[in-house]
Design a protein around this motif. Structure first.
Motif, mmCIF file in Angstrom:
data_model
loop_
_atom_site.group_PDB
_atom_site.id
_atom_site.type_symbol
_atom_site.label_atom_id
_atom_site.label_comp_id
_atom_site.label_asym_id
_atom_site.label_seq_id
_atom_site.Cartn_x
_atom_site.Cartn_y
_atom_site.Cartn_z
ATOM 1 N N GLU A 120 58.554 55.934 61.368
ATOM 2 C CA GLU A 120 57.627 56.901 61.980
ATOM 3 C C GLU A 120 58.345 57.816 62.974
ATOM 4 N N GLY A 121 59.676 57.805 62.951
ATOM 5 C CA GLY A 121 60.448 58.775 63.719
ATOM 6 C C GLY A 121 60.827 58.306 65.110
ATOM 7 N N HIS A 122 60.779 56.990 65.326
ATOM 8 C CA HIS A 122 61.072 56.432 66.654
ATOM 9 C C HIS A 122 62.398 56.978 67.201
ATOM 10 N N TYR A 123 63.473 56.865 66.408
ATOM 11 C CA TYR A 123 64.767 57.380 66.866
ATOM 12 C C TYR A 123 64.932 58.863 66.554
ATOM 13 N N GLY A 164 55.574 56.886 52.473
ATOM 14 C CA GLY A 164 54.736 58.039 52.792
ATOM 15 C C GLY A 164 53.902 57.782 54.039
ATOM 16 N N GLY A 165 53.496 56.510 54.257
ATOM 17 C CA GLY A 165 52.696 56.166 55.437
ATOM 18 C C GLY A 165 53.487 56.364 56.716
ATOM 19 N N MET A 166 54.751 55.937 56.702
ATOM 20 C CA MET A 166 55.599 56.112 57.886
ATOM 21 C C MET A 166 55.850 57.608 58.135
ATOM 22 N N ILE A 167 56.126 58.351 57.075
ATOM 23 C CA ILE A 167 56.398 59.793 57.248
ATOM 24 C C ILE A 167 55.136 60.518 57.733
ATOM 25 N N ALA A 168 53.957 60.067 57.289
ATOM 26 C CA ALA A 168 52.710 60.694 57.764
ATOM 27 C C ALA A 168 52.584 60.507 59.283
ATOM 28 N N LEU A 169 52.918 59.301 59.771
ATOM 29 C CA LEU A 169 52.872 59.065 61.227
ATOM 30 C C LEU A 169 53.899 59.944 61.947
ATOM 31 N N ALA A 170 55.089 60.076 61.345
ATOM 32 C CA ALA A 170 56.144 60.901 61.960
ATOM 33 C C ALA A 170 55.701 62.359 62.028
ATOM 34 N N ARG A 171 55.104 62.843 60.925
ATOM 35 C CA ARG A 171 54.675 64.260 60.893
ATOM 36 C C ARG A 171 53.530 64.495 61.877
ATOM 37 N N ALA A 172 52.651 63.505 62.033
ATOM 38 C CA ALA A 172 51.529 63.658 62.979
ATOM 39 C C ALA A 172 52.071 63.819 64.399
ATOM 40 N N GLN A 173 53.118 63.036 64.719
ATOM 41 C CA GLN A 173 53.689 63.144 66.075
ATOM 42 C C GLN A 173 54.437 64.462 66.246
ATOM 43 N N GLU A 174 55.071 64.923 65.157
ATOM 44 C CA GLU A 174 55.751 66.235 65.209
ATOM 45 C C GLU A 174 54.716 67.348 65.424
ATOM 46 N N ALA A 175 53.543 67.205 64.770
ATOM 47 C CA ALA A 175 52.501 68.230 64.926
ATOM 48 C C ALA A 175 51.987 68.241 66.371
#
Ligand SMILES: C[S@@+](CC[C@H](N)C(=O)[O-])C[C@H]1O[C@@H](n2cnc3c(N)ncnc32)[C@H](O)[C@@H]1O
Length: 253
Positions: A48-51, A70-81
């Protein structure tokens, strides 16, 4: 069965709140990455983009995160947004990774321990080499191949536990349990010997392979009584590797 992170994405994110993650894992991994000023960096198995989100603050000029889930990347993209850092996230399998650019540094926290066979380890290492410029650095932290599973419960005081079904054999699945406030979350990794890691890196064109034992940050030492981290550093459950992609052009025969 490889761990399906889609089903545990949010709970795995909570598992990053344990003190050892900050005081040992992050201190060690970010210390290995060092100053990334002006560099293009890709974070493989970024979750989810921790590092991934920390890389711009180390100076990275361009940051891409890649994960199978895809679930982890969705969390990463949500935090990027929510807090834009200019990071691009991509869903890909790092065994067959193809990216449209090459990078100065490949970072990967907990990728290689998903190789269930030497062939899969070769594929991961070849993928890493493909997306690095000659002379580029690969910096990774993974489960320690030299872990003693008989001691796997000695990490309980840090909120984690390692369990294996028997004696070590290449490809053996083993389980990490992260004990969270709302119950345990488990992930499965695979054991492959340290020598296989070195051989796979060498055959992918890496040199100067260095293993890095985990280190406790001064804040982590100060936050707990003396000796608190002893089990962790004397029998490290995780370990770093750093190496360089060779600049030599393969000879034509
Ligand atoms: C333990 S998590 C680590 C996530 C992140 N690096 C961190 O430290 O928070 C491992 C990640 O590896 C990813 N992964 C496992 N196999 C993969 C593969 N073949 N290609 C890409 N990612 C993979 C999982 O989806 C998961 O997000």
């Amino acid at each position: 069965m490889p761990t399906d992170y889609d089903g545990i994405a949010a709970r795995y994110q909570t598992a990053k709140h344990h003190a050892w993650r900050t005081y040992v894992e992050a201190y060690t991994f970010l210390g290995m990455l060092g100053d990334l000023s002006g560099q293009a960096v890709v974070d493989l198995a970024c979750g989810e983009g921790h590092y991934t989100r920390m890389l711009p603050s180390l100076g990275a000029a361009r940051v891409v995160g890649v994960d199978l889930s895809g679930g982890m990347i969705a969390l990463a993209r949500a935090q990027e947004a929510e807090h834009p850092l200019g990071i691009e996230y991509v869903v890909q399998d790092c065994r067959t990774l193809q990216l449209s650019q090459t990078f100065d540094v490949v970072a990967a926290a907990y990728l290689l321990n998903y190789a269930a066979t030497r062939e899969e380890l070769d594929k991961f290492c070849a993928s890493v080499a493909r997306c690095l410029k000659p002379g580029g650095r690969f910096v990774t932290i993974n489960s320690n191949p030299d872990i003693d599973f008989a001691n796997g419960s000695s990490y309980l005081k840090y909120g984690l536990e390692a369990r294996a079904p028997g004696d070590k054999r290449p490809g053996m699945p083993f389980t990490w349990t992260f004990h969270l406030d709302d119950g345990p979350v488990e992930v499965e990794n695979y054991y492959l010997p340290a020598a296989d890691h070195e051989a796979a890196l060498e055959s992918a064109g890496f040199t100067a392979v260095r293993w890095h034992f985990p280190r406790v940050s001064p804040l982590g030492e100060a936050a707990y009584p003396p000796g608190h981290w002893r089990e962790f550093v004397e029998h490290p459950p995780v370990i770093g590797i750093e190496c360089i992609k060779s600049c030599e052009v393969p000879k034509r025969t």
